[in-house]
Design an enzyme around this catalytic site. Structure first.
Site, PDB file in Angstrom:
ATOM      1  N   ASP A 177       4.010  -6.202   3.529  1.00 17.78           N
ATOM      2  CA  ASP A 177       3.593  -4.979   4.307  1.00 17.78           C
ATOM      3  C   ASP A 177       4.873  -4.914   5.293  1.00 17.78           C
ATOM      4  O   ASP A 177       5.805  -5.873   5.129  1.00 17.78           O
ATOM      5  CB  ASP A 177       2.241  -5.159   5.098  1.00 17.78           C
ATOM      6  N   ASP A 181       6.198   2.764   6.378  1.00 18.41           N
ATOM      7  CA  ASP A 181       5.083   1.888   6.219  1.00 18.41           C
ATOM      8  C   ASP A 181       4.202   2.417   5.383  1.00 18.41           C
ATOM      9  O   ASP A 181       3.376   3.344   5.592  1.00 18.41           O
ATOM     10  CB  ASP A 181       4.468   1.897   7.568  1.00 18.41           C
ATOM     11  N   GLU A 223      -4.917   1.708   2.746  1.00 21.24           N
ATOM     12  CA  GLU A 223      -4.988   0.385   3.584  1.00 21.24           C
ATOM     13  C   GLU A 223      -5.113   0.840   4.872  1.00 21.24           C
ATOM     14  O   GLU A 223      -5.752   0.248   5.815  1.00 21.24           O
ATOM     15  CB  GLU A 223      -3.582  -0.119   3.360  1.00 21.24           C
ATOM     16  N   GLU A 224      -4.576   2.149   5.348  1.00 26.44           N
ATOM     17  CA  GLU A 224      -4.572   2.657   6.822  1.00 26.44           C
ATOM     18  C   GLU A 224      -5.902   2.746   7.407  1.00 26.44           C
ATOM     19  O   GLU A 224      -6.045   3.104   8.588  1.00 26.44           O
ATOM     20  CB  GLU A 224      -3.764   3.803   7.007  1.00 26.44           C
ATOM     21  N   HIS A 253       0.747  -1.396  -0.116  1.00 23.94           N
ATOM     22  CA  HIS A 253       0.026  -0.013   0.010  1.00 23.94           C
ATOM     23  C   HIS A 253       0.975   1.388  -0.081  1.00 23.94           C
ATOM     24  O   HIS A 253       1.827   1.290   0.533  1.00 23.94           O
ATOM     25  CB  HIS A 253      -1.155   0.054   1.063  1.00 23.94           C
ATOM     26  N   HIS A 276       3.997   3.658  12.656  1.00 24.17           N
ATOM     27  CA  HIS A 276       2.973   5.071  12.757  1.00 24.17           C
ATOM     28  C   HIS A 276       3.707   6.205  13.696  1.00 24.17           C
ATOM     29  O   HIS A 276       3.078   6.585  14.383  1.00 24.17           O
ATOM     30  CB  HIS A 276       1.770   4.506  13.375  1.00 24.17           C
TER      31      HIS A 276
END
Lengths: 332, 334, 344
Positions: C229, C174, C206-207, C65, C312
């Site tokens: 991922d 990410d 995706e998130e 992603h 994150h």
């Protein structure tokens, strides 16, 4: 407002939307080319295009939150579960009405501490003396809606089920404008939104539109001590940027903004946390649908006193009509 | 003004070398009578004059870190130097030592934090610096115990005349002092760039003892919380309202004559100023006031939002008004 | 291209979930070097097609992603600061004093406010709220309203830091690291025989709930999907369920992934002497594979993850060799397996 009042006062908890569907069919049948009810109860009304256009889907949900009876005890009190998002504190000493007209009062176990209230500590009192007597009126699995009256608050109107009868009302009024364009327009009145956008999931798959717009209520940030939300009552219809279910497609957002500007429609942009609506399901249908949401600012959602602004409703109807009129041409 | 260059330098309290070397280099080209570096690293610049002996001071040091341990896995544990709130540390970058080895202040990912831990503030003792070393040996090849580290944060101009940088407290004062040194004054002027302010205004003690001034003016970066969610009474200073004149703080009650003179020259020269709306905090003024037989002190300061964080923010307007006020004050002695 | 340079190039463009156009363009141009055609679907997923030229070849979708977490403007305060609503799972702890870009009429620089010392209650470990984290863009309300609208995107300011031992920290490894591994796989595949039609995919959203992968899997309906991922890297404060950096890609075994093909992948990794680690996941992997597996009549999925510390945050740290090994493993897997291996 008479139509809105009629829609709000009619009862139609999720899965039991037939009363609402009947009212809507009466209102729109003369303006659409065909209508049908699908297996989940969605009412799909089609206005055919003159040809060469796109397939546009509008969706407003017919269902409302409510309660469902789970146990009838020996004394004739009813234990219940929720249909959709119910805050127990909104239910205390409210009345609910079953489909057969039976009314009950909602209260809570005498030993409940108010800070620890939850639905398992609550019951419905229909005035029955025993289980046997209660069962004459109510069965396990019966659902009931909140009892509420439709009140005029000057600039605003308030009633139960404004979520989303206000959306249904606006969409019906838009249908009545009787616009015919090159696009095929699907006006869909969906079911079971309050249980997770269930009707819209299958309706979206069946219609398989090029563009979709849901019409629903949204929260406001204008009551005392409200936090981080810019939406205000009477400040116009909302064009949704995001909620928990969708990030509106930028194309659709820009298109709606352009429509609003062209027709001088008062609008505001909406960022909602903690809520979702039909477009959340529709935009993930099949290989994806460009979708957005038109929202009606509303206070006290999921209570017997859901409140919307008369002016915002007018702007909402205008925006739906404008999005039909300008036909999603790539020119924007 | 040399604020961009000054904020780029590392100068954790006790390790002010980079800042000192830069300032000494800049002073070379200016007209001065004497430049002294003392045992704690203070720079004292004398510009002779006939009037009273006036000292202006700003501190060179900044809050930061000292590396206190290298773990077996090659991570660095650290001690904070000066008041740093742990809230501003997570997910920030640092540069370690003279060679500026890059490191990051990571923390267990939010996904892995259980329950209340998600809401709790990070504990400084639980944090560590990751320089990517795969072993203690590799880390030890790059970093030694006692090495200093500073925030890795560049100088950015943004918004309506705003500046973001680390160490605005008190490089903004250093930059103003360098400007002050470009002009001549009637007073017998001592300009002091002090050390170790952030750990207890310590450099200023010996600098003040040496100068033995009649008057002293400290130029600082001060707390500013003029925006949401601070309530009205919590807004201790405001951007774009000019330098903050302190009446009293935790270190000193300012001299009434100095405060009066500051307000007086500001009014006469139409310089915007504001009064500090809290008595919290402390500056070199405390040390200077109680040096020798006592010195008449005052403080003017530039309001810095998010002070002691990697991203403190000041307004250019306040900085230039602060410089104007300092100059006007010095020129008022004759 | 050197892996660090590739990662840096992929980390630079912004791509908040739902608004991926900036990263989309970069991915399109990178993919086009390896693909016969590159297209973008309705939700913005980028699809690069690498045909093998054989009739009736099976379709393999390789995806990572390209969206990143961030915020959108929820409200403009009277003092000109902004309040924001999160997009994706943000740790509020990283916000005080964080640097952001507000994508208004122009890209505006901003700082998330941090409490000054006099307002910090040292005895209280207070819960933070987005309501208290005002974003300072240095403008008055009047000025701000000319430049910023409710709903405008806010992303974390970019920054790529090379660390020791081939490690690097950045804003959104990410899952740009996943995209990098896809590109490296395509690069290796240039020199390898492969009997599959490959769809190189960079997915959106995706998130916020695996949204792009869901519709893309429906659209492509591949015979096999490989998702790349990131997974949690081991740090001093997180050992359980985490994987050390530099020890190779992580292969997931569990109900979400196709057991037989996963075993094949492991065999190939062993035979080719590519470092790998095993993650056993009892259910929802939280990755796109979870959405792809149940598209249409079902799609066999393989999940490969790159260990990442501090997920994150703005200092997401990985080992570039893990990215390279991931690309290599994917390419060798596609080189070694046959069409008939893809079956139940």
């Amino acid at each position: 407002m008479e139509l809105l009042k009629k829609l709000c006062l009619a009862n139609g908890t999720s899965g039991e939307e037939e009363n609402i569907r009947d009212i809507i069919i009466e209102e729109v049948k003369d303006y659409v080319d065909e209508y049908k009810t699908d297996p989940l109860g969605n009412l799909i009304c089609v206005k055919k295009g003159t040809g060469g256009g796109k397939k546009i889907m509008y969706a407003a949900h017919m269902d409302e939150i409510g309660v469902i009876v789970t146990v009838i005890d020996d004394k004739g009190f009813l234990r219940f579960s929720n249909i959709g998002g119910i805050n127990p504190y909104n239910m205390v000493h409210r009345k609910v009405r079953f489909k057969n007209g039976t009314v009950g009062v909602v209260s809570f176990d005498a030993d409940t501490k108010m800070g620890e209230l939850n639905l398992s500590k609550m019951f419905i009192d229909i005035g029955a003396k025993s289980k046997e007597e209660a069962e004459k009126y109510v069965q396990i699995g019966d659902s009931a809606s909140l009892v509420s009256e439709f009140v005029d608050l000057n600039n605003h109107v308030s009633c139960k089920a404004m979520d989303d009868r206000a959306g249904c009302y606006c969409l019906i009024e838009a249908v009545k404008k009787n616009l015919r364009t090159e696009n095929d327009i699907y006006y869909v009145f969906t079911t079971q939104e309050e249980l997770g956008l269930r009707g819209a999931t299958t309706a979206g798959f069946n219609v398989d539109p090029d563009f979709a717009i849901a019409i629903d209520v949204t929260r406001t940030g204008d009551i005392p001590e409200a936090k981080r939300m810019a939406v205000m009552m009477d400040n116009g219809v909302c064009i949704k940027i995001k909620d928990d279910g969708i990030i509106s497609h930028p194309y659709v957002v820009n298109y709606m903004k352009e429509c609003a500007k062209k027709d001088n429609i008062k609008y505001q942009l909406e960022v909602l946390e903690g809520g979702r609506t039909d477009s959340g399901a529709i935009h993930l249908t099949r290989s994806g649908v460009k979708a957005g949401v038109i929202s009606i600012p509303s206070r006290y959602i999921h209570s017997p006193s859901e409140t919307v602004s008369k002016k915002d409703l007018e702007e909402c109807i205008k925006l739906i009509v404008a999005t039909e009129k300008y036909q999603f041409k790539e020119a924007f | 003004m040399l604020l961009k260059e000054l904020t780029a330098l590392a100068g954790v309290s006790g390790c002010e070398d980079e800042v000192r070397d830069f300032i000494l280099e800049k002073i070379k080209d200016l007209k001065t009578d004497e430049v002294i570096c003392d045992s704690m690293g203070n720079i004292i610049v004398h510009k002779k004059g006939k009037g009273p002996k006036v000292m202006v001071a700003a501190h060179m040091d900044e809050v930061g870190f000292l590396i206190s341990q290298i773990t077996n896995e090659g991570y660095l544990k650290f001690k904070t130097v000066g008041g740093i709130d742990s809230a501003v540390l997570v997910s920030k970058r640092v540069l370690i030592g003279k060679d500026k080895i890059p490191g990051v202040l990571g923390m267990k990912a939010v996904h892995l934090q259980q329950g209340q831990a998600r809401n709790n503030k990070a504990n400084i003792k639980d944090l560590y610096i990751d320089i990517g070393a795969k072993s203690k040996e590799e880390a030890e090849g790059k970093v030694k115990l006692g090495d200093f580290a500073v925030f890795d944060s560049d100088y950015v101009e943004f918004g309506h005349g705003k500046i973001k940088a680390k160490a605005l407290d008190d490089r903004v004062g250093c930059a103003i002092l360098l400007e002050i040194l470009k002009e001549d004054y009637d007073c017998d002027l001592y300009v002091a760039f002090t050390t170790q302010e952030e750990v207890g205004t310590r450099g200023a003690i010996i600098a003040a003892n040496r100068v033995n001034a009649d008057f002293a003016l400290v130029i600082e970066g001060t707390t500013c919380s003029d925006i949401h969610p601070a309530k009205e009474h919590q807004k201790v200073s405001f951007h774009d309202r000019g330098p903050v004149i302190t009446i009293m703080d935790g270190s000193a009650i300012m001299d009434k004559e100095v405060v009066g003179r500051l307000m007086d020259v500001a009014k006469r020269q139409d310089i915007k100023y504001q009064l500090k709306r809290t008595t919290a905090g402390g500056t070199d003024a405390g040390s200077i006031q109680r040096s020798n037989g006592g010195v008449k002190v005052g403080v003017i300061a530039v309001p810095c939002r998010y002070i002691h964080s990697p991203s403190s923010v000041a307004s250019k307007f306040d900085i230039s008004e602060c410089l104007r006020l300092a100059r006007a004050f010095l020129k008022s002695f004759n | 291209m050197d892996t660090n340079a590739l990662l840096e190039k992929l980390n630079e463009p912004y791509g908040l979930s739902g608004y991926e156009e900036e990263i989309q363009k970069v991915v399109e141009s990178l993919f086009s070097e390896y693909c016969a055609g590159v297209s973008t679907d309705k939700l913005g997923n980028v699809i690069g097609f690498i045909p093998c030229g054989k009739e009736g070849a099976k379709k393999v979708m390789i995806e990572a992603h390209m969206d990143e977490i961030g915020m959108v403007v929820a409200k403009i305060n009277d003092d000109g600061t902004l309040l924001a609503s999160p997009i994706g799972g943000i740790d509020l702890k990283i916000l005080p004093a964080a640097e952001v870009i507000v994508h208004g009429k122009e890209k505006l620089y901003g700082v998330v406010g941090a409490k000054p010392p006099h307002l910090i209650d040292k005895n209280k470990s207070e819960a933070r709220s987005m309501d208290d984290l005002a974003i300072d863009i240095g403008f008055s309300k009047q000025e701000a309203e000319k430049l910023v609208n409710v709903g405008d995107r806010i992303t974390f300011k970019s920054g790529y830091t090379k660390l020791l031992s081939n490690n690097a920290a950045s804003r959104c490894h990410d899952d740009r690291a996943g995209i990098a591994s896809l590109i490296l796989a395509a690069e290796y595949l240039k020199r390898l025989k492969c009997d599959f039609d490959i769809y190189l995919c960079a997915t959106v959203q995706e998130e916020v709930g695996l949204r792009g992968a869901k519709t893309l899997a429906y659209k492509l309906n591949p015979d096999l999907a490989i998702s790349v991922d990131v997974c949690h890297g081991t740090t001093p404060d997180a050992s359980d369920g985490t994987f050390p950096l530099g020890k190779g890609p992580v292969i997931t075994i569990g109900p979400n992934t196709h057991r037989k093909l996963t075993n094949k992948l492991i065999d190939i990794a062993k035979a080719e002497k590519i470092d790998f680690q095993i993650d056993v996941d009892g259910g929802n992997t939280g990755t796109n594979a979870w959405a792809i597996q149940v598209a249409r009549e079902g799609i066999p999925c393989i999940l490969i993850s790159i260990p990442l510390r501090y997920m994150h945050t703005t200092v997401e740290t990985l080992n570039t060799q893990d990215v390279e090994k991931t690309g290599k493993l994917i390419s060798l897997f596609l080189n070694k397996i046959e069409g008939e291996d893809i079956c139940f």
